[in-house]
Design an enzyme around this catalytic site. Structure first.
Site, mmCIF file in Angstrom:
data_model
loop_
_atom_site.group_PDB
_atom_site.id
_atom_site.type_symbol
_atom_site.label_atom_id
_atom_site.label_comp_id
_atom_site.label_asym_id
_atom_site.label_seq_id
_atom_site.Cartn_x
_atom_site.Cartn_y
_atom_site.Cartn_z
ATOM 1 N N ASP A 104 0.860 -1.085 -0.019
ATOM 2 C CA ASP A 104 0.068 0.083 -0.011
ATOM 3 C C ASP A 104 0.901 1.265 0.062
ATOM 4 O O ASP A 104 1.950 0.903 0.313
ATOM 5 C CB ASP A 104 -0.773 0.186 1.284
ATOM 6 C CG ASP A 104 -1.497 -1.022 1.327
ATOM 7 O OD1 ASP A 104 -1.904 -1.836 0.502
ATOM 8 O OD2 ASP A 104 -1.910 -1.462 2.442
HETATM 9 N N1 URA Z 1 -0.828 -6.004 3.889
HETATM 10 C C1 URA Z 1 -1.285 -4.855 4.087
HETATM 11 O O1 URA Z 1 -2.416 -4.534 4.474
HETATM 12 N N2 URA Z 1 -0.511 -3.743 3.188
HETATM 13 C C2 URA Z 1 0.380 -4.236 2.433
HETATM 14 O O2 URA Z 1 0.910 -3.264 2.019
HETATM 15 C C3 URA Z 1 0.847 -5.564 2.400
HETATM 16 C C4 URA Z 1 0.236 -6.644 3.217
#
Ligand code: URA
Length: 236
Positions: A104
């Site tokens: 993310d």
């Molecule tokens: N899980 C998440 O919530 N975000 C990420 O970026 C990777 C795994």
């Protein structure tokens, strides 16, 4: 190497975008083993076939593999209409690379970037389940029982998540941190798992992908994977 779509080979060799390469093919300026190919779909083997565009020989793109410690505010996508900074720009190589999986925008930590789509597809396929480890800081005190729930799996919209390893690294009334290892790669999986057990995430960082680790790689820094690391990922 197996046969691939011709436009994909051309794009990977840096000729143009896949869409524009389709146009080049339809315009009749692409030849495979001297024969004009002006119909789609068209397939070729980048290593065995002689491919030319406007008479100029195209060579199979060299495969490249990087490990980036992604900072916050950087996205794992090859196009962003909002103009945000992209992980591929941080690495800034001439090859057409992309992220293997996703982190993310607000998550930091390691991610592999490559132009090897075969390897990327295998690594992100749920069947291969490469373990990925995250360190999460959460608000408030985490209870042992909550950690147990995360270990057993959490019901999300897609179904129940697989078993996870969970280690509590630090506990206090103000904040706690845990290390969690999962084998799936559902969208925002860790954040959604923690939200489901009522925990508020303050920060999320990926520290390991299988045997690859963030060790020695500061946030915002990247390096090429070693031959041994590439061989390991290909074997996974
Ligand atoms: N899980 C998440 O919530 N975000 C990420 O970026 C990777 C795994």
């Amino acid at each position: 190497m197996a046969e691939q779509r011709l436009q994909k080979i051309l794009a990977a060799a840096g000729v143009d975008s896949r869409r524009n390469c389709e146009e080049l093919i339809l315009d009749g300026v692409v030849r495979v083993n001297r024969k004009v190919v002006d119909e789609l779909p068209a397939f070729a083997d980048a290593e065995k076939d002689a491919i030319t565009v406007h008479g100029k020989r195209i060579h199979a793109a060299q495969k490249v593999y990087f490990l980036l410690n992604k900072p916050k505010g950087v996205i794992c996508s090859n196009r962003d209409p909002q103009g945000r900074k992209m992980a591929i720009d941080v690495v800034g190589t001439a090859e057409r690379i992309f992220c293997v999986g996703r982190l993310d925008i607000e998550t930091t930590g390691i991610i592999v970037l490559t132009n090897d789509s075969e390897m990327a597809n295998r690594l992100t396929h749920p069947r291969y389940g490469l373990p990925k480890t995250y360190v999460v800081r959460v608000r408030g005190l985490i209870q042992g029982e909550t950690a147990e729930k995360l270990k057993r799996g959490i019901w999300l919209a897609e179904g129940k998540t697989g078993r996870a390893s969970v280690k509590i690294l630090k506990r206090s009334h103000k904040e706690s941190s845990i290390e969690i290892t999962i084998r799936q790669g559902l969208n925002r999986q860790v954040r959604r798992m923690l939200a489901a057990v009522g925990l508020k995430v303050k920060s999320l960082k990926r520290t390991r992908i299988g045997r690859l680790s963030e060790r020695g790689l500061g946030v915002g820094k990247f390096r090429r994977l070693s031959k041994a690391e590439v061989a390991y990922l290909k074997k996974v």
